[in-house]
Design an enzyme around this catalytic site. Structure first.
Site, PDB file in Angstrom:
ATOM      1  N   HIS A   1      32.880  67.198  34.597  1.00  0.00           N
ATOM      2  CA  HIS A   1      32.793  68.600  35.021  1.00  0.00           C
ATOM      3  C   HIS A   1      32.460  69.494  33.828  1.00  0.00           C
ATOM      4  CE1 HIS A   1      33.923  72.555  36.585  1.00  0.00           C
ATOM      5  NE2 HIS A   1      34.780  72.683  35.581  1.00  0.00           N
TER       6      HIS A   1
ATOM      7  N   ASP B   1       2.294  83.632  27.565  1.00  0.00           N
ATOM      8  CA  ASP B   1       3.105  82.455  27.879  1.00  0.00           C
ATOM      9  C   ASP B   1       4.008  82.201  26.677  1.00  0.00           C
ATOM     10  OD1 ASP B   1       4.101  79.892  28.716  1.00  0.00           O
ATOM     11  OD2 ASP B   1       2.339  79.705  29.985  1.00  0.00           O
TER      12      ASP B   1
ATOM     13  N   TRP C   1      35.401  66.552  27.550  1.00  0.00           N
ATOM     14  CA  TRP C   1      34.043  66.879  27.116  1.00  0.00           C
ATOM     15  C   TRP C   1      33.981  67.003  25.602  1.00  0.00           C
ATOM     16  CZ3 TRP C   1      31.529  70.936  24.598  1.00  0.00           C
ATOM     17  CH2 TRP C   1      32.297  72.055  24.286  1.00  0.00           C
TER      18      TRP C   1
ATOM     19  N   SER D   1      16.427  68.439  24.100  1.00  0.00           N
ATOM     20  CA  SER D   1      15.878  69.439  25.019  1.00  0.00           C
ATOM     21  C   SER D   1      16.237  70.846  24.560  1.00  0.00           C
ATOM     22  CB  SER D   1      16.409  69.181  26.423  1.00  0.00           C
ATOM     23  OG  SER D   1      16.235  70.304  27.223  1.00  0.00           O
ATOM     24  N   SER D   2      17.518  71.056  24.208  1.00  0.00           N
ATOM     25  CA  SER D   2      17.943  72.396  23.778  1.00  0.00           C
ATOM     26  C   SER D   2      17.237  72.815  22.501  1.00  0.00           C
ATOM     27  CB  SER D   2      19.443  72.431  23.511  1.00  0.00           C
ATOM     28  OG  SER D   2      20.147  72.176  24.657  1.00  0.00           O
TER      29      SER D   2
ATOM     30  N   HIS E   1      32.224  75.639  18.083  1.00  0.00           N
ATOM     31  CA  HIS E   1      32.469  77.066  18.197  1.00  0.00           C
ATOM     32  C   HIS E   1      31.181  77.874  18.328  1.00  0.00           C
ATOM     33  CE1 HIS E   1      35.196  80.117  19.031  1.00  0.00           C
ATOM     34  NE2 HIS E   1      34.387  80.915  18.374  1.00  0.00           N
TER      35      HIS E   1
ATOM     36  N   GLU F   1      28.688  76.844  19.697  1.00  0.00           N
ATOM     37  CA  GLU F   1      28.261  76.513  21.055  1.00  0.00           C
ATOM     38  C   GLU F   1      28.831  77.501  22.074  1.00  0.00           C
ATOM     39  OE1 GLU F   1      26.253  74.454  22.573  1.00  0.00           O
ATOM     40  OE2 GLU F   1      27.008  74.622  24.619  1.00  0.00           O
TER      41      GLU F   1
ATOM     42  N   TYR G   1      29.413  80.553  21.638  1.00  0.00           N
ATOM     43  CA  TYR G   1      28.642  81.803  21.553  1.00  0.00           C
ATOM     44  C   TYR G   1      27.231  81.609  22.085  1.00  0.00           C
ATOM     45  CZ  TYR G   1      32.635  83.595  19.218  1.00  0.00           C
ATOM     46  OH  TYR G   1      33.911  83.974  18.968  1.00  0.00           O
TER      47      TYR G   1
ATOM     48  N   SER H   1      23.367  94.006  28.926  1.00  0.00           N
ATOM     49  CA  SER H   1      22.806  95.142  28.191  1.00  0.00           C
ATOM     50  C   SER H   1      21.478  95.588  28.794  1.00  0.00           C
ATOM     51  CB  SER H   1      22.588  94.786  26.713  1.00  0.00           C
ATOM     52  OG  SER H   1      23.796  94.404  26.129  1.00  0.00           O
TER      53      SER H   1
ATOM     54  N   HIS I   1      40.145  77.139  14.327  1.00  0.00           N
ATOM     55  CA  HIS I   1      41.162  77.729  15.209  1.00  0.00           C
ATOM     56  C   HIS I   1      41.372  76.884  16.461  1.00  0.00           C
ATOM     57  CE1 HIS I   1      37.837  80.407  17.166  1.00  0.00           C
ATOM     58  NE2 HIS I   1      37.946  79.278  17.786  1.00  0.00           N
ATOM     59  N   HIS I   2      40.508  75.895  16.671  1.00  0.00           N
ATOM     60  CA  HIS I   2      40.742  74.945  17.765  1.00  0.00           C
ATOM     61  C   HIS I   2      41.719  73.859  17.332  1.00  0.00           C
ATOM     62  CE1 HIS I   2      37.348  76.404  20.261  1.00  0.00           C
ATOM     63  NE2 HIS I   2      36.840  76.730  19.095  1.00  0.00           N
TER      64      HIS I   2
ATOM     65  N   THR J   1      32.694  92.352  18.965  1.00  0.00           N
ATOM     66  CA  THR J   1      32.768  92.245  20.423  1.00  0.00           C
ATOM     67  C   THR J   1      33.253  93.554  21.017  1.00  0.00           C
ATOM     68  OG1 THR J   1      33.373  89.955  20.034  1.00  0.00           O
ATOM     69  CG2 THR J   1      33.491  90.730  22.289  1.00  0.00           C
TER      70      THR J   1
ATOM     71  N   LYS K   1      30.531  96.009  21.270  1.00  0.00           N
ATOM     72  CA  LYS K   1      29.681  95.768  22.441  1.00  0.00           C
ATOM     73  C   LYS K   1      30.311  96.350  23.698  1.00  0.00           C
ATOM     74  CE  LYS K   1      26.949  91.916  21.140  1.00  0.00           C
ATOM     75  NZ  LYS K   1      25.763  92.559  21.705  1.00  0.00           N
TER      76      LYS K   1
ATOM     77  N   ARG L   1      47.185  70.950  30.247  1.00  0.00           N
ATOM     78  CA  ARG L   1      45.891  70.736  30.886  1.00  0.00           C
ATOM     79  C   ARG L   1      45.538  69.256  30.888  1.00  0.00           C
ATOM     80  NH1 ARG L   1      41.561  72.372  26.166  1.00  0.00           N
ATOM     81  NH2 ARG L   1      40.078  71.797  27.753  1.00  0.00           N
TER      82      ARG L   1
END
Lengths: 531, 180
Positions: A82, A111, A147, A175-176, A259, A261, A263, A274, A308-309, A334, A337, A456
């Site tokens: 998932h 293009d 994951w 791909s990315s 991390h 990722e 963002y 925006s 921080h993880h 943030t 924003k 979890r």
């Protein structure tokens, strides 16, 4: 931004160029950014439903305490796949799809800069996810190590799916990276004359910065999974303490990718709202340049907060303080924003079309997710919240009501441009209100469950959590079903409806609204003029 | 502009591809960088895997440090492996000898390797081992048992705020990699 556009309305010219192939070949061989954008969007929606179905299985198992529907090992496979599908299969391709569709039109380019590469970066994705999903049908089952694939769960204790997982991630990463290179090259080289960097729509800016993040960290992910692969199958000991490696190092390398990722999955969302908030407030975006700098600072800070993880891995005090303060620092750009979005709406002539409703929900609910992130950033409290449902609540508020809601806002906003028809307004409002109510029923109680200590990634829980979990599951099923309304809206909109004007939103700004709706197959073959 | 747009595109692509490969390399470069960083700071709790010099800084009798011992078995090694003393109190600088008990409970000969780790990680640099069974492989025949010695002292320069340190050993089965 003021644009004075000389429109290339020479449709005869378009027809002349339009040697579209028909049937499957058109989609297989296409190098047209609009076709590829559509394929990305459809692919991400299909993946969203697949990943969503897995979430339904998880919520069905957690509806009651005890084990009733699935085995714990299959539960772990569900949570893992998932997560992988939603991150790499739903959110990221949806953003790439929006980028493909909109960036050339927004910068006045005919293009993307590298159209064949573009075709390839899309068409390897179905293979990546086929490999990942195929692993359900092999002996040990699909990846079950989360994951985040922490070693040694994915190495020493792997169920045999590691190779499938690693190659799938490799292909997704390639791909990315190709998609990101394409976006950067397009933005740097294909802008219409007169469109300086600081005249670009903010949408383009956020994708520009996101693409740089992707180019910087996806190769690190590729390195990490390669190390996991060789540790598992070729006897290396990068993460194996018996051979002199260190499993904690896995977490450092993974989160150095991980991390930025997160963002990658939220900066484009900032770009979308925006765009929509000024359009429906009928005011230009408040603080455009501060938005650009805030996005860039968030991207920079994302590289120095990864640990921080990992507060509970036993870091020294200095490390904990450093990563805690750096993480909290992210709240500043943030906050800029969120302030700018609110200031844009301030005294605006606001109307509540569906894209605006999703954008407003985004601002409020993403901020809730941001605040719970600040709570998690505090080292002492993180020791309690770590690996509880509080974390699950936090990142779902950021990714579902954040990233996903922004994608919906963008999709409704540009659907008339894509299809040439207005979507069914009543149905889209059903989609919004059903989603809004059910998503909060789904994720808000998870905060309380987490604070009360529910861990979890466990298929069972203590009895005192039963009531909340029942409501969460009901919210989950309702949210899942509500997304089918979106499918209905899109199909209905493609088939027909009220004809859309070139600019259906009176407050909308930008080059994409200067071409007719639906956008012709080729746009801006002659670059527009910009003051 | 002297260059055609196509040349500009190519130039940008080349630069970006270079960044991609550099970052792929950086992912791997983090492995030695992490090791060097941890060697200097002791952050990951790894202790030296060679014998330390005997203490020449004297004994600090004004401080007492608690040293705890714990043991883990990695997946699939059929041994019994335990510290014979769970906790001792030492003065920094004072030499101590403790023993660990290991027994091969299977009917196969197995070579074990104990890997030490100190918590908090900062203390790893101050935990000095004169002699340790973890410096070598430990072969045990079927049903054989052994008492293994660890001789150590805590460096008197141990930072003030650390009053307890925990030494953990994880035992791995290395029979296959040693024999091959």
């Amino acid at each position: 931004m003021t644009t004075d556009v000389i429109q290339d309305t020479d449709h005869q010219h378009d027809e002349h160029h339009d040697h579209k192939m028909t049937g499957l070949k058109r989609w297989l061989y296409t190098t047209n950014h609009k076709d590829i954008g559509s394929m990305y969007l459809w692919f991400s929606f299909i993946m969203f439903l697949v990943g969503g179905a897995m979430a339904m299985v998880i919520r069905a198992e957690l509806f009651q305490p005890g084990l009733q529907i699935i085995e714990p090992d299959f539960f772990n496979q569900m949570t893992t796949v998932h997560g992988l599908i939603m991150v790499f299969g739903a959110i990221m391709p949806a953003f790439t799809g929006l980028a493909n569709w909109m960036i050339p039109m927004m910068v006045g380019a005919p293009d993307m800069a590298l159209p064949r590469l573009n075709n390839w970066s899309f068409w390897i994705l179905p293979f990546a996810f086929s490999i990942l999903l195929m692993s359900f049908f092999i002996g040990g089952g699909a990846p079950n190590f989360g994951w985040t694939f922490y070693a040694p769960l994915s190495t020493t204790y792997s169920n045999g799916s590691t190779a499938f997982f690693v190659f799938a991630v490799h292909i997704m990463g390639i791909s990315s990276i190709m998609g990101a290179i394409n976006i950067v090259v397009t933005i740097m080289n294909m802008r219409a004359p007169g469109m300086t960097y600081m005249k670009m729509p903010l949408f383009v800016w956020t994708f520009f910065i996101t693409a740089y993040l992707l180019i910087a960290v996806m190769p690190v992910l590729a390195g990490t999974v390669t190390m996991v692969l060789t540790d598992t199958y070729f006897g290396t000991s990068f993460f194996d303490a018996a051979g002199g490696g260190d499993p904690v190092m896995f977490q450092h390398i993974f989160w150095f990718f991980g991390h930025p990722e997160v963002y990658i999955m939220i900066l484009p969302a900032f770009g979308i709202v925006s765009t929509t908030i000024p359009a429906f407030s009928r005011k230009p975006l408040f603080g455009y340049s501060s938005m650009v700098y805030a996005t860039a600072s968030i991207a920079f800070l994302s590289f120095i907060v990864w640990a921080h993880h990992m507060f509970t891995t036993g870091m020294p005090l200095f490390g904990e303080l450093f990563f805690m303060y750096c993480t909290m620092l992210i709240a500043v750009p943030t906050g800029v924003k969120v302030f700018n979005w609110v200031a844009t709406m301030w005294r605006g002539a606001i109307s509540f079309e569906t894209p605006m409703l999703f954008s407003l929900a985004f601002v409020i609910l993403f901020t809730i997710g941001g605040f719970s992130g600040l709570m998690l950033a505090m080292t002492p409290v993180d020791f309690q919240y770590h690996d509880t449902y509080f974390v699950v609540a936090h990142f779902h508020y950021v990714l579902v009501t954040g990233a996903l809601f922004s994608i919906y806002a963008g999709a409704y906003y540009w659907l008339p441009k894509w299809t040439g028809y207005m979507y069914d307004d009543a149905l889209s409002k059903w989609h919004f209100w059903c989603s809004l109510i059910s998503v909060n029923l789904l994720f808000f109680p998870m905060h309380f469950l987490g604070l009360a200590g529910m861990p979890r990634r466990i298929p069972d829980y203590a009895l005192q959590f039963a009531d909340f979990n029942k409501w969460v599951s009901i919210g989950g099923f309702a949210f899942g079903l509500s997304q089918l309304i979106f499918l209905a809206v899109v199909i209905k909109c493609i088939k027909g409806g009220k004809k859309a004007e070139a600019k259906p939103w009176d407050g909308a700004e930008g080059l994409e609204w200067t071409v007719p709706s639906p956008a012709p197959y080729h746009t801006f073959e002659k670059p527009p003029k910009i003051d | 502009m002297t260059k055609t747009p196509d040349q500009n595109v190519q130039k940008t692509v080349k630069k970006l591809v270079l960044v991609v490969f550099a970052m792929f390399g950086f992912g791997f470069a983090m492995v030695p960088l992490y090791d060097v960083f941890c060697d200097i700071t002791g952050l990951n709790g790894k202790t030296a895997n060679t014998a330390a010099q005997v203490n020449d800084k004297g004994v600090d009798e004004s401080r007492i440090v608690t040293v705890q011992f714990i043991s883990h078995l990695s997946k699939g090694i059929p041994w019994q492996f335990e510290p014979m003393v769970r906790e001792i109190k030492v003065h920094p600088g004072e030499m101590k000898l403790v023993k660990f008990y290991a027994k091969n409970e299977s009917s196969k000969d197995i070579i074990g390797q104990a890997v030490p780790s100190v918590s908090p990680g900062q203390a790893a640099l101050y935990f000095q081992k004169i002699e340790c069974f973890c410096f070598n492989h430990q072969p045990l025949k079927a049903r054989e048992d052994v008492e293994m010695a660890l001789q150590f002292y805590v460096d008197p320069e141990l930072p003030e705020h650390i009053s307890t340190l925990t030494l953990s050993y994880t035992l791995y089965d290395v029979t296959e990699s040693v024999e091959s």
